[in-house]
Motif scaffolding. Structure first.
Motif, PDB file in Angstrom:
ATOM      1  N   ASP A 158       0.805  -1.216   0.000  1.00 34.94           N
ATOM      2  CA  ASP A 158       0.000   0.000   0.000  1.00 34.94           C
ATOM      3  C   ASP A 158       0.843   1.273   0.000  1.00 34.94           C
ATOM      4  N   ARG A 159       2.081   1.202  -0.508  1.00 36.97           N
ATOM      5  CA  ARG A 159       2.952   2.388  -0.488  1.00 36.97           C
ATOM      6  C   ARG A 159       2.339   3.550  -1.271  1.00 36.97           C
ATOM      7  N   LEU A 160       2.403   4.763  -0.715  1.00 38.64           N
ATOM      8  CA  LEU A 160       2.060   5.994  -1.426  1.00 38.64           C
ATOM      9  C   LEU A 160       0.727   5.915  -2.176  1.00 38.64           C
ATOM     10  N   GLN A 161      -0.273   5.315  -1.527  1.00 38.55           N
ATOM     11  CA  GLN A 161      -1.608   5.268  -2.122  1.00 38.55           C
ATOM     12  C   GLN A 161      -2.289   6.630  -1.958  1.00 38.55           C
ATOM     13  N   PRO A 162      -2.962   7.104  -3.004  1.00 42.21           N
ATOM     14  CA  PRO A 162      -3.694   8.378  -2.858  1.00 42.21           C
ATOM     15  C   PRO A 162      -4.902   8.192  -1.925  1.00 42.21           C
ATOM     16  N   PRO A 163      -5.474   9.298  -1.441  1.00 47.08           N
ATOM     17  CA  PRO A 163      -6.636   9.198  -0.563  1.00 47.08           C
ATOM     18  C   PRO A 163      -7.756   8.378  -1.205  1.00 47.08           C
ATOM     19  N   SER A 164      -8.385   7.524  -0.414  1.00 45.35           N
ATOM     20  CA  SER A 164      -9.456   6.664  -0.917  1.00 45.35           C
ATOM     21  C   SER A 164     -10.379   6.333   0.251  1.00 45.35           C
ATOM     22  N   SER A 165     -11.369   5.471  -0.002  1.00 49.32           N
ATOM     23  CA  SER A 165     -12.297   5.139   1.084  1.00 49.32           C
ATOM     24  C   SER A 165     -11.620   4.269   2.144  1.00 49.32           C
ATOM     25  N   THR A 166     -10.612   3.505   1.756  1.00 45.25           N
ATOM     26  CA  THR A 166      -9.919   2.690   2.757  1.00 45.25           C
ATOM     27  C   THR A 166      -8.851   3.488   3.491  1.00 45.25           C
ATOM     28  N   HIS A 167      -8.178   4.391   2.765  1.00 44.09           N
ATOM     29  CA  HIS A 167      -7.184   5.267   3.401  1.00 44.09           C
ATOM     30  C   HIS A 167      -7.591   6.707   3.126  1.00 44.09           C
ATOM     31  N   TRP A 168      -8.285   7.329   4.098  1.00 42.66           N
ATOM     32  CA  TRP A 168      -8.886   8.651   3.864  1.00 42.66           C
ATOM     33  C   TRP A 168      -7.882   9.699   3.423  1.00 42.66           C
ATOM     34  N   PHE A 169      -6.698   9.697   4.043  1.00 43.12           N
ATOM     35  CA  PHE A 169      -5.672  10.684   3.687  1.00 43.12           C
ATOM     36  C   PHE A 169      -4.540  10.040   2.894  1.00 43.12           C
ATOM     37  N   GLY A 170      -4.755   8.827   2.373  1.00 39.30           N
ATOM     38  CA  GLY A 170      -3.716   8.140   1.634  1.00 39.30           C
ATOM     39  C   GLY A 170      -2.729   7.452   2.563  1.00 39.30           C
ATOM     40  N   THR A 171      -1.632   6.951   1.956  1.00 38.55           N
ATOM     41  CA  THR A 171      -0.603   6.279   2.756  1.00 38.55           C
ATOM     42  C   THR A 171       0.760   6.894   2.459  1.00 38.55           C
ATOM     43  N   ASP A 172       1.719   6.695   3.380  1.00 39.55           N
ATOM     44  CA  ASP A 172       3.059   7.251   3.177  1.00 39.55           C
ATOM     45  C   ASP A 172       3.979   6.234   2.499  1.00 39.55           C
ATOM     46  N   ASP A 173       5.277   6.550   2.453  1.00 45.38           N
ATOM     47  CA  ASP A 173       6.207   5.716   1.700  1.00 45.38           C
ATOM     48  C   ASP A 173       6.398   4.334   2.318  1.00 45.38           C
ATOM     49  N   THR A 187       7.094   7.377  16.186  1.00 47.11           N
ATOM     50  CA  THR A 187       6.132   8.316  16.763  1.00 47.11           C
ATOM     51  C   THR A 187       5.510   9.174  15.655  1.00 47.11           C
ATOM     52  N   PRO A 188       4.183   9.256  15.602  1.00 50.96           N
ATOM     53  CA  PRO A 188       3.550   9.987  14.496  1.00 50.96           C
ATOM     54  C   PRO A 188       3.506  11.484  14.757  1.00 50.96           C
ATOM     55  N   GLU A 189       4.669  12.125  14.856  1.00 52.74           N
ATOM     56  CA  GLU A 189       4.710  13.573  15.100  1.00 52.74           C
ATOM     57  C   GLU A 189       4.604  14.269  13.748  1.00 52.74           C
ATOM     58  N   TRP A 190       3.771  15.322  13.686  1.00 51.77           N
ATOM     59  CA  TRP A 190       3.434  15.929  12.393  1.00 51.77           C
ATOM     60  C   TRP A 190       4.658  16.498  11.664  1.00 51.77           C
ATOM     61  N   GLY A 191       5.542  17.188  12.399  1.00 47.08           N
ATOM     62  CA  GLY A 191       6.725  17.770  11.757  1.00 47.08           C
ATOM     63  C   GLY A 191       7.631  16.704  11.170  1.00 47.08           C
ATOM     64  N   ARG A 192       7.800  15.648  11.943  1.00 49.50           N
ATOM     65  CA  ARG A 192       8.622  14.529  11.479  1.00 49.50           C
ATOM     66  C   ARG A 192       8.015  13.898  10.230  1.00 49.50           C
ATOM     67  N   MET A 193       6.675  13.792  10.207  1.00 46.98           N
ATOM     68  CA  MET A 193       6.004  13.211   9.036  1.00 46.98           C
ATOM     69  C   MET A 193       6.297  14.047   7.791  1.00 46.98           C
ATOM     70  N   LEU A 194       6.339  15.382   7.966  1.00 43.69           N
ATOM     71  CA  LEU A 194       6.636  16.269   6.831  1.00 43.69           C
ATOM     72  C   LEU A 194       8.018  16.012   6.270  1.00 43.69           C
ATOM     73  N   SER A 195       9.026  15.930   7.160  1.00 47.71           N
ATOM     74  CA  SER A 195      10.386  15.787   6.646  1.00 47.71           C
ATOM     75  C   SER A 195      10.573  14.395   6.046  1.00 47.71           C
ATOM     76  N   ASP A 196       9.907  13.377   6.617  1.00 46.85           N
ATOM     77  CA  ASP A 196      10.041  12.026   6.057  1.00 46.85           C
ATOM     78  C   ASP A 196       9.428  11.937   4.663  1.00 46.85           C
ATOM     79  N   SER A 197       8.457  12.817   4.383  1.00 44.99           N
ATOM     80  CA  SER A 197       7.735  12.695   3.117  1.00 44.99           C
ATOM     81  C   SER A 197       8.138  13.732   2.082  1.00 44.99           C
TER      82      SER A 197
END
Lengths: 306, 333
Positions: A76-91, A254-264
């Protein structure tokens, strides 16, 4: 909420008013009045709704999603937003909605503790320095100068570099760096209040310094403290996200928002949703706190009432 | 005023000493043996001993501190552990890059922020007021690194209007004299390079300037609102003086002190806080220099970089404080 009674601007509400009056002494009425002003402010209400919403999703995070914030799925890498993953998935194939929901817990906690710490110590030092002046002011102002001489995020980075990168150390660093910001602002306000006639009058009546400070200077310094505390709540959350972004705050997974930004950030062109949603979340929470604080300021400062 | 200025300059001495103590202590606050931490787990005892010798870590603290300050007074910021170069020589291009970026961002922030704040207070509750304050609210709430990433994505990668990385075209390097590229390109008579450097400044400058702009706008408005309700403003208005003069000359002059505080604080914050913008836009500034040093455990660079930024900030604060009493003669020291 607010009953639209004709007596709402009167200090003595009529019998149709539902708030209990008996237990409230007369001195509390400016704060009651302020509360009434606050709930009339549309932006403040929007802010309270935003923050209330984030507090709710932070509390009920496990009930809102069927995924866990660290569960990966290579398919499920980098899936766009959908009904199963509302905001999509990350790498790593993690559900971004789940990570955002759990991330709300982290941001709210960091903001709260950092601001409380900075507010208490900063305001106290600022009032003392501004009111007493002379050598006390000199010493406190020099300490502020020395602390402020290290630009906030750089000082935070230095503190974290010494203590080691972790969420807790990031929180400590953010609280420390915000102390002089409150302190200086309060001091500059107190200096201008000190010159006012009513302080002179209070002194002439033989009022003690402590009483003048808490009855005259503090209430008249509330507006800038609140404006700054509001911005401070925002900046604390932003600074925590910034440290996370630089890899110095919360550590994976840890799902910290800033960290999520730099990872993506490297996927911004191919999968913009990985960067869009964490950024929007930070902005919304900070925006919410800023809206509430603005409303509070308008409500608490009698000069600003129209 | 002159006596106050001299007294303030003298008061800087303990501040500078305090700062040097803090930066001096950074290396000693590292948990465990600093030399071991710097060199890593695999380091041989000889290498550790050699580094301790090089950094003078074997001497008593007091001797180390006086050596450190003695060096600073002679302009010796130490040597980088990674490049072995003198930091005092190495640091300037990075510092200049950050100063150039900060000035650009601050000019943008003050011009837009102050005027938006004044007009919002003047036309309180108008459409302009609501729009400007909503934008300012969003600006204050914006994570600067997210804004930078979005700007880069939209204006550089999708639209291709502006460069996304660096200070200049790497294939056409700027001939450096001052290391301020906008000045250097003019000195070498290259308007094309000037325009190119300017274009490189726009995205990081706007990203860096957004938060101070929003903060300045909000502070100006709130300060102006208080002033515009004063009796003397009503008197001036009653005299029939033009609205513009009332607001800008009589109003803003009295509202400027909180604004000035914020501008001073923000300028210093930007100098060091540019690190996020510098990371996103690969801007070779001082924040980047210090941050990379943290990654490399290059403690002399961390110490000196922080000290240099801090010293500059102290002088900015001094200027702001001196301006207070110049602008508002009621404030006596």
């Amino acid at each position: 909420m607010e009953p639209t009674s004709p007596s709402k601007n009167s200090p003595f509400p009529g019998p149709e008013h539902q708030e209990p009056q008996t237990s409230v002494p007369a001195a509390a009425s400016p704060w009651k009045e302020a509360f009434r002003q606050l709930v009339k402010n549309k932006l403040a209400i929007v802010g309270m709704i935003i923050i209330g919403f984030f507090i709710l999703i932070a509390i009920f995070a496990p009930l809102l999603t069927t995924y866990t914030y660290q569960s990966m799925s290579a398919a499920d890498r980098l899936q766009p937003p959908s009904s199963t993953h509302w905001f999509g998935t990350d790498d790593l194939g993690r559900d971004i909605f789940t990570r955002i929901v759990y991330g709300a817990r982290i941001s709210l906690m960091v903001g709260f503790f950092a601001v409380i710490g900075a507010l208490v110590f900063g305001s106290l030092l600022g009032i003392i320095a501004g009111y007493f002046g002379r050598w006390i002011d000199m010493i406190i102002s020099r300490i502020f100068d020395i602390m402020l001489a290290f630009p906030s995020i750089l000082l935070a980075i230095a503190i974290v570099a010494i203590l080691g990168p972790s969420l807790q150390n990031a929180l400590i660093a953010i609280a420390i760096i915000n102390i002089p910001i409150f302190g200086r602002l309060v001091r500059s306000k107190v200096i201008s209040i000190r010159e006012e006639e009513y302080i002179l009058a209070a002194k002439a009546q033989g009022m003690k310094s402590g009483r003048i400070l808490f009855h005259h200077v503090l209430p008249n310094s509330t507006a800038p403290i609140i404006v700054q505390a509001t911005l401070g709540f925002g900046t604390a959350i932003l600074e925590a996200a910034a440290l996370g972004f630089l890899g110095l705050g919360a550590q994976p997974p840890t799902p910290e928002w800033g960290r999520m930004l730099s990872d993506s950030r490297q996927y911004i062109q191919s999968a913009p949703w990985t960067v869009l949603f964490p950024g929007l979340s930070i902005m919304l929470v900070v925006l919410g706190f800023n809206m509430i604080g603005d409303g509070l300021r308008d409500a608490l400062d009698p000069k600003m009432k129209s | 005023m002159l006596a106050y200025t001299i007294r303030r300059l003298l008061m800087l001495v303990p501040v500078l000493i305090g700062m040097s103590l803090i930066t001096f202590s950074i290396i000693h606050l590292i948990p465990g043996n600093p030399a071991q931490t710097i060199l890593g787990e695999q380091a041989t005892p000889q290498a550790i001993a050699q580094l301790e010798e090089q950094l003078g870590l074997n001497e008593p603290y007091l001797i180390q501190y006086f050596d450190y300050v003695g060096g600073l007074l002679q302009g010796d910021l130490g040597q980088s552990l990674r490049t072995n170069a003198d930091i005092s020589r190495e640091i300037w291009p990075f510092l200049a890059a950050t100063i150039e970026l900060t000035i650009f961002a601050m000019v943008f922030a003050v011009i837009v922020g102050v005027n938006a704040g004044i007009v919002s207070a003047w036309k309180q509750n108008s459409l302009f007021d609501y729009t400007a304050m909503l934008i300012a609210l969003i600006g204050v709430s914006m994570p600067i690194f997210w804004l930078g990433l979005m700007q880069q994505w939209i204006f550089a990668q999708e639209l291709g209007w502006l460069p996304a990385f660096g200070r200049s075209n790497p294939r056409d390097p700027v001939e450096t004299v001052t290391n301020f590229y906008l000045i250097d390109t003019l000195l070498s008579g290259r308007p094309d390079q000037f325009w190119n450097s300017f274009r490189h400044l726009v995205l990081p400058g706007l990203a860096l300037g957004t938060i101070p702009m929003a903060i300045i706008a909000r502070m100006t408005r709130s300060s102006m609102l208080e002033v515009l309700r004063s009796d003397y403003i009503r008197t001036v208005e009653a005299k029939g003086i033009h609205q513009m003069t009332v607001v800008y000359r009589h109003g803003f002059k009295n509202a400027v002190i909180p604004v000035l505080t914020v501008v001073g604080l923000q300028t210093g914050t930007l100098l060091g806080g540019a690190i996020l913008t510098e990371t996103i836009f690969s801007w070779p500034g001082i924040g980047r220099y210090v941050f990379d040093a943290i990654g490399n455990r290059d403690y002399p660079v961390i110490q000196s970089g922080i000290l240099v930024i801090a010293t500059m900030f102290v002088f900015i604060n001094l200027i702001v404080d001196l301006l207070y009493s110049y602008i508002d003669p009621r404030i006596k020291y």
